[in-house]
Design an enzyme around this catalytic site. Structure first.
Site, PDB file in Angstrom:
ATOM      1  CB  SER A 134      -0.960  -0.042   1.190  1.00 42.41           C
ATOM      2  OG  SER A 134      -1.993   0.880   1.042  1.00 42.41           O
ATOM      3  CG  HIS A 186      -5.582  -2.642   0.457  1.00 46.58           C
ATOM      4  ND1 HIS A 186      -4.835  -2.245  -0.628  1.00 46.58           N
ATOM      5  CD2 HIS A 186      -5.089  -1.955   1.515  1.00 46.58           C
ATOM      6  CE1 HIS A 186      -3.931  -1.356  -0.245  1.00 46.58           C
ATOM      7  NE2 HIS A 186      -4.054  -1.170   1.050  1.00 46.58           N
ATOM      8  CG  ASP A 246      -6.742  -3.175  -3.176  1.00 45.05           C
ATOM      9  OD1 ASP A 246      -7.350  -2.330  -2.495  1.00 45.05           O
ATOM     10  OD2 ASP A 246      -5.518  -3.374  -3.064  1.00 45.05           O
TER      11      ASP A 246
END
Length: 276
Positions: free
Chosen positions: A97, A256, A227
């Site tokens: 991320s 995610h 995601d």
């Protein structure tokens, strides 16, 4: 465990496990978490003989709650301070991320010989924000919602995110892990509200296009097609097109936070890439 002090006096906390002469793997966590989010991966790669290192980004976890420096350039400079202090050479850098953006910026600027490979998992590059040049991005209102949550009731927001979109626990039939939700909240609340607030702009508004173009080492881009935080279509496929030596691996229906929900799949895949 250890700390390193950066040029502006910030103390960066890090974990460093495994043989000193082992191939180093450096893990970069997502927003608003800490090095603890990598416990599963660190233990897995430690068992494979690697030296594993993970740090808390400034303002996050156990690192200094600074008033300044909550931007990608400073995050990357902090990583440089850490890797210089440990004299890491030929390291593999893995980022999830926001940490994927940190990896992209650091690797693009790293000194020769410092990095051998990189892995971007559910990562924010090339650019999350919707602009004229990036029409598939997310509108600013989405990120303003995160800001409102952090400023208004951070404690509740840090329950709502992992309970819902982060791990895909809002999907029908999802196997909800209360432990993951609680650990996400715990890590988030360790950090500083100002750092979390300002990091939203860092992960959403930073354009990593030129960073990706400059990276020469092999890069694995791993992304879940479901995601809900960093949408697949405007991230992973675009990132791979910009890399000189990128490999895209898509995970159908994965969320995610797939490193935590499906480590039994992700860990061996990353290991295979590192060994390839």
């Amino acid at each position: 465990m250890g700390t390193v002090t950066t040029a502006d006096g910030t103390t960066i906390f890090y974990k460093d496990w495994g043989p000193r002469d082992g191939e180093p793997i450096v893990f970069h966590h997502g927003w608003p978490l800490s090095a603890d989010d990598w416990d599963n991966q660190m233990l897995f790669f430690l068992a494979q003989g690697y030296r594993v290192i993970a740090h808390d980004r400034r303002g996050h976890g156990r690192s200094t709650q600074t008033a300044t420096g909550h931007d990608m350039d400073t995050y990357a400079a902090d990583v440089t301070a850490l890797t210089d202090a440990l004299d890491l050479r030929g390291a593999v850098h893995i980022g999830h991320s926001t940490g994927g953006g940190e990896v992209a910026r650091y690797v693009a600027r790293a000194k020769p010989g410092r990095v051998s490979k990189a892995v971007l998992v559910g990562a924010v590059p090339p650019l999350m924000l919707k602009t004229e040049a990036n029409p598939g991005g997310l509108p600013k209102e989405v990120f303003d919602g995160f800001r409102e949550g952090v400023a208004g009731n951070r404690a509740q927001t840090f329950i709502d995110i992992p309970s819902g979109p982060f791990y895909g626990f809002n999907r029908p039939g999802a196997q909800v892990s209360q432990g993951l939700i609680d650990n996400w909240w715990r890590q988030g609340m360790m950090g500083a509200a100002n750092a979390h607030y300002e990091c939203i702009a860092a992960f959403s508004e930073t354009d990593f296009t030129e960073d990706l173009k400059q990276i020469d080492v092999p890069v694995l881009v791993a992304h879940g097609t479901d995601d809900q935080v960093v949408p697949y279509d405007d991230s992973a496929p675009l990132t791979v097109k910009l890399l000189k030596n990128g490999t895209l691996k898509s995970y159908e229906g994965y969320p995610h936070g797939m490193l935590s929900t499906h480590p039994e799949v992700l860990n061996p895949d990353i290991l295979a890439f590192i060994r390839s």
